[in-house]
Write a protein that holds these residues in place. Structure first.
Motif, PDB file in Angstrom:
ATOM      1  N   GLY A  34       2.982   0.954  -8.923  1.00 14.75           N
ATOM      2  CA  GLY A  34       1.819   1.298  -8.102  1.00 14.75           C
ATOM      3  C   GLY A  34       0.473   0.874  -8.676  1.00 14.75           C
ATOM      4  O   GLY A  34      -0.358   0.276  -7.985  1.00 14.75           O
ATOM      5  N   ILE A  35       0.257   1.154  -9.961  1.00 14.45           N
ATOM      6  CA  ILE A  35      -1.045   0.853 -10.572  1.00 14.45           C
ATOM      7  C   ILE A  35      -1.286  -0.654 -10.608  1.00 14.45           C
ATOM      8  O   ILE A  35      -2.372  -1.144 -10.292  1.00 14.45           O
ATOM      9  CB  ILE A  35      -1.114   1.417 -12.024  1.00 14.45           C
ATOM     10  CG1 ILE A  35      -0.823   2.919 -12.015  1.00 14.45           C
ATOM     11  CG2 ILE A  35      -2.444   1.082 -12.696  1.00 14.45           C
ATOM     12  CD1 ILE A  35      -1.982   3.808 -11.741  1.00 14.45           C
ATOM     13  N   GLU A  67       3.752   1.475  -1.371  1.00 13.59           N
ATOM     14  CA  GLU A  67       4.296   1.551  -2.734  1.00 13.59           C
ATOM     15  C   GLU A  67       3.272   2.222  -3.665  1.00 13.59           C
ATOM     16  O   GLU A  67       3.635   3.046  -4.496  1.00 13.59           O
ATOM     17  CB  GLU A  67       4.611   0.125  -3.193  1.00 13.59           C
ATOM     18  CG  GLU A  67       5.596  -0.025  -4.297  1.00 13.59           C
ATOM     19  CD  GLU A  67       6.997   0.503  -4.029  1.00 13.59           C
ATOM     20  OE1 GLU A  67       7.328   0.864  -2.897  1.00 13.59           O
ATOM     21  OE2 GLU A  67       7.742   0.596  -5.009  1.00 13.59           O
ATOM     22  N   ILE A  68       2.003   1.900  -3.480  1.00 13.07           N
ATOM     23  CA  ILE A  68       0.948   2.553  -4.279  1.00 13.07           C
ATOM     24  C   ILE A  68       0.945   4.048  -3.962  1.00 13.07           C
ATOM     25  O   ILE A  68       0.928   4.900  -4.857  1.00 13.07           O
ATOM     26  CB  ILE A  68      -0.454   1.967  -3.946  1.00 13.07           C
ATOM     27  CG1 ILE A  68      -0.516   0.489  -4.290  1.00 13.07           C
ATOM     28  CG2 ILE A  68      -1.560   2.743  -4.661  1.00 13.07           C
ATOM     29  CD1 ILE A  68      -1.771  -0.230  -3.771  1.00 13.07           C
ATOM     30  N   LEU A 124      -2.118  -1.824  -7.140  1.00 12.83           N
ATOM     31  CA  LEU A 124      -3.477  -1.419  -6.767  1.00 12.83           C
ATOM     32  C   LEU A 124      -4.511  -2.357  -7.408  1.00 12.83           C
ATOM     33  O   LEU A 124      -5.438  -2.838  -6.742  1.00 12.83           O
ATOM     34  CB  LEU A 124      -3.735   0.036  -7.196  1.00 12.83           C
ATOM     35  CG  LEU A 124      -5.141   0.563  -6.947  1.00 12.83           C
ATOM     36  CD1 LEU A 124      -5.477   0.570  -5.452  1.00 12.83           C
ATOM     37  CD2 LEU A 124      -5.309   1.978  -7.518  1.00 12.83           C
ATOM     38  N   ASN A 137       3.387   6.483  -5.591  1.00 13.36           N
ATOM     39  CA  ASN A 137       3.301   6.622  -7.054  1.00 13.36           C
ATOM     40  C   ASN A 137       4.460   5.949  -7.780  1.00 13.36           C
ATOM     41  O   ASN A 137       4.962   6.468  -8.773  1.00 13.36           O
ATOM     42  CB  ASN A 137       3.257   8.106  -7.467  1.00 13.36           C
ATOM     43  CG  ASN A 137       1.954   8.731  -7.049  1.00 13.36           C
ATOM     44  OD1 ASN A 137       0.893   8.101  -7.141  1.00 13.36           O
ATOM     45  ND2 ASN A 137       2.016   9.960  -6.555  1.00 13.36           N
ATOM     46  N   ARG A 181       0.847  -1.209   0.000  1.00 11.61           N
ATOM     47  CA  ARG A 181       0.000   0.000   0.000  1.00 11.61           C
ATOM     48  C   ARG A 181       0.879   1.255   0.000  1.00 11.61           C
ATOM     49  O   ARG A 181       0.547   2.248  -0.639  1.00 11.61           O
ATOM     50  CB  ARG A 181      -0.957  -0.009   1.208  1.00 11.61           C
ATOM     51  CG  ARG A 181      -2.096  -1.029   1.056  1.00 11.61           C
ATOM     52  CD  ARG A 181      -3.120  -0.916   2.167  1.00 11.61           C
ATOM     53  NE  ARG A 181      -2.682  -1.512   3.407  1.00 11.61           N
ATOM     54  CZ  ARG A 181      -2.765  -2.818   3.709  1.00 11.61           C
ATOM     55  NH1 ARG A 181      -3.282  -3.668   2.839  1.00 11.61           N
ATOM     56  NH2 ARG A 181      -2.341  -3.276   4.867  1.00 11.61           N
TER      57      ARG A 181
END
Ligand SMILES: Nc1ncnc2c1ncn2[C@@H]1O[C@H](COP(=O)(O)OP(=O)(O)OP(=O)(O)O)[C@@H](O)[C@H]1O
Ligand SMILES: O=c1ccn([C@@H]2O[C@H](COP(=O)(O)O)[C@@H](O)[C@H]2O)c(=O)[nH]1
Ligand SMILES: [Mg+2]
Length: 240
Positions: A96-97, A88-89, A100, A92, A86
């Motif tokens: 990250g994407i 790391e998300i 997620l 950015n 989390r």
């Protein structure tokens, strides 16, 4: 920084697999001195073998809650794999994407990525006692960790909790997590049964598993956890 005030290390690590112990000492702690030059390590800390506990259990089984109590009582460093992802998300990062989307689907992030985050935190820590919470989540995670670290965990805690109790707790958690909704919880429970339980069984067969009844009050559950760690003779340390 920590310094040692007494030594009982011959007891601490007496149970550990000798095959993996040297590889672990070399791979983990040597890299601490070469990759992280900004933190001075004492000779003593460099030579120390990490004491690794994996903390397993389904979503909402109480892993994070019990880890906080172990930290308070035994001075472990708590590394929640989910929390590292989390973070790391939130930072950015390039991954990250993907992370997620994986978390929203209740799936498992590629092993190398999670292990890289765990390893980085271990390298930054002056501690040698680690709780790795919510990892390994699959046999692939487990094998990759054991290969990269050249070591097995010392202890594996497994919080055994019925699904309806876990669902109730997660839905009441209110921490704004993207995966704390009924659709994702159902997916996480399926992934837990299919991929995480084989890891639990692996450590059961190896005699490393401590199965804890995850139903009851936080203190009632901790009463089962405490003796697991008080049976080890950790070196006493003080902050300097
Ligand atoms: N014994 C308990 N009885 C009732 N509620 C609990 C108990 N232990 C933890 N909780 C609550 O249940 C929720 C989930 O607990 P926790 O976050 O520790 O679980 P977890 O296993 O880390 O879950 P996840 O895998 O989703 O991160 C939290 O809101 C926590 O306060
Ligand atoms: O090793 C891991 C740990 C976690 N994940 C992903 O994160 C969520 C949340 O994890 P919690 O332990 O519940 O905080 C999990 O459902 C996975 O999607 C992971 O991929 N690998
Ligand atoms: Mg948690």
């Amino acid at each position: 920084m920590w310094r040692r005030v007494t030594s009982v290390s011959h007891l601490t690590f007496a149970h550990k697999s000798t095959v993996n112990k040297n590889a672990c000492t070399f791979k983990c702690w040597e890299s601490f001195t070469t990759e992280i030059p900004r933190k001075e390590k004492t000779t003593y800390q460099r030579a120390k073998t990490p004491f690794i506990t994996f903390v397993l259990g389904g979503p909402g089984s109480g892993k994070g809650t019990q880890c906080m109590k172990i930290v308070e009582n035994f001075g472990f460093t708590h590394l929640s794999a989910g929390e590292l992802l989390r973070r790391e998300i939130a930072s950015n990062s390039a991954d990250g994407i993907m992370i997620l989307n994986t978390i929203k689907e209740g799936k498992i992030v590629p092993s190398e990525l999670t292990i890289k985050l765990i390893q980085k935190e271990m390298e930054l820590s002056d501690n040698y006692k680690f709780l790795i919470d919510g990892f390994p989540r699959s046999e692939d995670n487990r094998k990759a960790f054991e290969q990269i670290f050249g070591a097995e965990p010392d202890v594996v805690l497994f919080f055994d909790c019925p699904e309806d109790e876990m669902v109730k707790r997660v839905l009441n958690r209110n921490q704004g997590r993207v995966d704390d909704n009924i659709d994702t919880i159902k997916k996480r429970l399926k992934v837990f049964t299919a991929l995480n339980l084989p890891v639990v069984n692996h450590y059961l067969e190896k005699g490393k598993l401590y199965k804890i009844n995850g139903v009851g009050t936080v203190d009632e559950i901790y009463k089962q956890v405490h003796p697991v760690f008080s049976s080890f003779h950790f070196e006493k340390q003080v902050r300097v």
